[in-house]
Design a protein around this motif. Sequence first.
Motif, PDB file in Angstrom:
ATOM      1  N   PRO A 172       0.680  -1.321  -0.175  1.00 54.27           N
ATOM      2  CA  PRO A 172      -0.381   0.124   0.085  1.00 54.27           C
ATOM      3  C   PRO A 172       0.943   1.678   0.305  1.00 54.27           C
ATOM      4  O   PRO A 172       1.782   0.926   0.399  1.00 54.27           O
ATOM      5  CB  PRO A 172      -0.880   0.072   1.439  1.00 54.27           C
TER       6      PRO A 172
ATOM      7  N   HIS B  59      -5.810 -12.907   7.882  1.00 51.33           N
ATOM      8  CA  HIS B  59      -6.845 -11.238   7.860  1.00 51.33           C
ATOM      9  C   HIS B  59      -7.523 -12.066   7.018  1.00 51.33           C
ATOM     10  O   HIS B  59      -8.342 -11.528   5.620  1.00 51.33           O
ATOM     11  CB  HIS B  59      -6.632 -10.365   7.689  1.00 51.33           C
TER      12      HIS B  59
ATOM     13  N   TYR C 283      -0.396  -6.941   4.228  1.00 47.22           N
ATOM     14  CA  TYR C 283       0.124  -5.740   3.836  1.00 47.22           C
ATOM     15  C   TYR C 283       0.765  -6.213   2.400  1.00 47.22           C
ATOM     16  O   TYR C 283       1.622  -5.602   1.531  1.00 47.22           O
ATOM     17  CB  TYR C 283       0.798  -4.630   4.764  1.00 47.22           C
TER      18      TYR C 283
ATOM     19  N   ASP D 250      -6.129   1.545   8.929  1.00 48.28           N
ATOM     20  CA  ASP D 250      -6.905   0.847   8.491  1.00 48.28           C
ATOM     21  C   ASP D 250      -6.417  -0.534   7.408  1.00 48.28           C
ATOM     22  O   ASP D 250      -5.785  -0.372   6.608  1.00 48.28           O
ATOM     23  CB  ASP D 250      -8.116   1.708   7.678  1.00 48.28           C
ATOM     24  N   LEU D 251      -7.058  -0.999   7.662  1.00 51.36           N
ATOM     25  CA  LEU D 251      -7.851  -1.765   6.487  1.00 51.36           C
ATOM     26  C   LEU D 251      -8.188  -2.155   5.437  1.00 51.36           C
ATOM     27  O   LEU D 251      -8.707  -3.510   4.826  1.00 51.36           O
ATOM     28  CB  LEU D 251      -8.158  -3.793   7.605  1.00 51.36           C
ATOM     29  N   THR D 252      -8.523  -1.024   4.887  1.00 53.83           N
ATOM     30  CA  THR D 252      -8.996  -1.162   3.274  1.00 53.83           C
ATOM     31  C   THR D 252      -8.156  -1.681   2.379  1.00 53.83           C
ATOM     32  O   THR D 252      -8.650  -2.538   1.368  1.00 53.83           O
ATOM     33  CB  THR D 252      -9.285   0.544   3.017  1.00 53.83           C
ATOM     34  N   ALA D 253      -7.130  -1.441   2.575  1.00 51.10           N
ATOM     35  CA  ALA D 253      -5.972  -2.787   1.174  1.00 51.10           C
ATOM     36  C   ALA D 253      -6.201  -3.448   1.315  1.00 51.10           C
ATOM     37  O   ALA D 253      -6.655  -4.749   0.544  1.00 51.10           O
ATOM     38  CB  ALA D 253      -4.367  -0.833   1.259  1.00 51.10           C
TER      39      ALA D 253
ATOM     40  N   GLN E 114      -8.361  -5.591   2.918  1.00 49.54           N
ATOM     41  CA  GLN E 114      -9.573  -6.023   2.501  1.00 49.54           C
ATOM     42  C   GLN E 114     -10.516  -6.230   0.486  1.00 49.54           C
ATOM     43  O   GLN E 114     -10.646  -6.565   0.444  1.00 49.54           O
ATOM     44  CB  GLN E 114     -11.138  -4.725   3.223  1.00 49.54           C
ATOM     45  N   GLU E 115      -9.624  -4.970  -0.006  1.00 51.60           N
ATOM     46  CA  GLU E 115      -9.231  -5.422  -1.290  1.00 51.60           C
ATOM     47  C   GLU E 115      -9.068  -6.125  -1.773  1.00 51.60           C
ATOM     48  O   GLU E 115      -9.385  -6.961  -2.647  1.00 51.60           O
ATOM     49  CB  GLU E 115      -9.185  -4.130  -2.028  1.00 51.60           C
TER      50      GLU E 115
ATOM     51  N   THR F 146     -10.403  -9.695  -1.124  1.00 51.13           N
ATOM     52  CA  THR F 146     -11.657  -9.669  -1.923  1.00 51.13           C
ATOM     53  C   THR F 146     -11.512 -10.244  -3.651  1.00 51.13           C
ATOM     54  O   THR F 146     -11.974 -10.866  -4.189  1.00 51.13           O
ATOM     55  CB  THR F 146     -12.676  -7.890  -2.438  1.00 51.13           C
TER      56      THR F 146
END
Length: 406
Positions: free
Chosen positions: A53, A216, A248, A294-297, A299-300, A303
């Motif tokens: 990220p 995660h 990450y 945050d954990l947005t990256a 989560q992407e 997915t």
Amino acid sequence: MSQTPSAAPRISRRVGAIAESATLAVDAKAKALKAAGRPVIGFGAGEPDFPTPQYVVDAAVAACSVPANHRYTPAAGLPDLREAIAAKTLRDSGYEVATNQVLVTNGGKQAVYQAFATVVDPGDDVLLPAPYWTTYPEAIRLAGGNPVEVFAGADQGYLVTVEQLEAARTERTKVLLFCSPSNPTGAVYSPEQTEAIGRWALEHGIWVITDEIYEHLVYDDTVFTPIVRAVPELADSSIVLNGVAKTYAMTGWRVGWMISPVDVTKAATNLQSHLSSNVANVSQRAAIAALTGDLTAVQEMRTAFDRRRRTMVEMLSAIDGVHCPTPQGAFYAYPSVEGLLGRTIRGVTPTTSAELAALILDEAEVAVVPGEAFGPSGYLRLSYALGDEDLAEGVGRLQTLLGEAR
């Protein structure tokens, strides 16, 4: 008449007995073939295909200009990073640890090595659920321990039971290695299974070394359960291994950690002070940014992994002779190929998964890791941490080649 002494071995027996990392060997061979112009698709390495990220990279760039990061720092890790790891443990795992229980290591592998080196003595038995990550048995042997494999096949979803562990336990058993989500299988122990195994270990005074680096990366309704949260009493006899590599997309930054009772952390820190000293400070600063963001990256990425997981399982399951349980975590599929062994494919009749993997590389130009790297023969590990197009192309080649089995 004097006798000429026989020449001593050039390589120590201890190091000479170490097997090469099969996953890295397969990945290196695939990359070499690709560099030579062959259209090889590699399913070998457990490495996200995403870039780290950007906010993490930015933190590292800024850290390069800070003179304090050009110097030695405490062997146990930057205080800010140890605090971030403690805070992240509370946030993600649901229990508190003190910063003096945290040791920052050069990647997860160093944490694995130091964990076994710190608590295992020569002659100790270490229960090793199989299939297992290829580094575990080598680290156990380097510590003088004896890896005792406890195998659970595809029919068990690759999950060992308390009954199996109890059957393998002896008076020499000191440690249980616990890995959930699993590398290489993607299996995840349920909360109930995790608690049962934890309470069994506690009852018998067995240390638990728990590898949680894929925490995660779970899918569907699967729940990751930290074993120390499931059985809080284990806190005094457990070592938690983790790192930023998989979550990450930071495999090359080399930042891992171990969390353990204070006396164990102190002893492991003493070892690291002679082995490698501190982890590169710029990487540590990057890890702080990762853990406090945050954990947005994340989560992407999850997915995308989920989509690839479903595609891979569907395509592998369409091959006659292949049985592929659906992985619930990490980013690996671990199909059983026992139904293909002994059958002829393009004039070759493989009898082991190692022979089958070699045939696949030669004929389909697809690199997979054979089950022998992780325990018994009869399986293949394929990482789905690669692009969608390469994944579909690679498994499509497998369908074509293995569909010729007679």
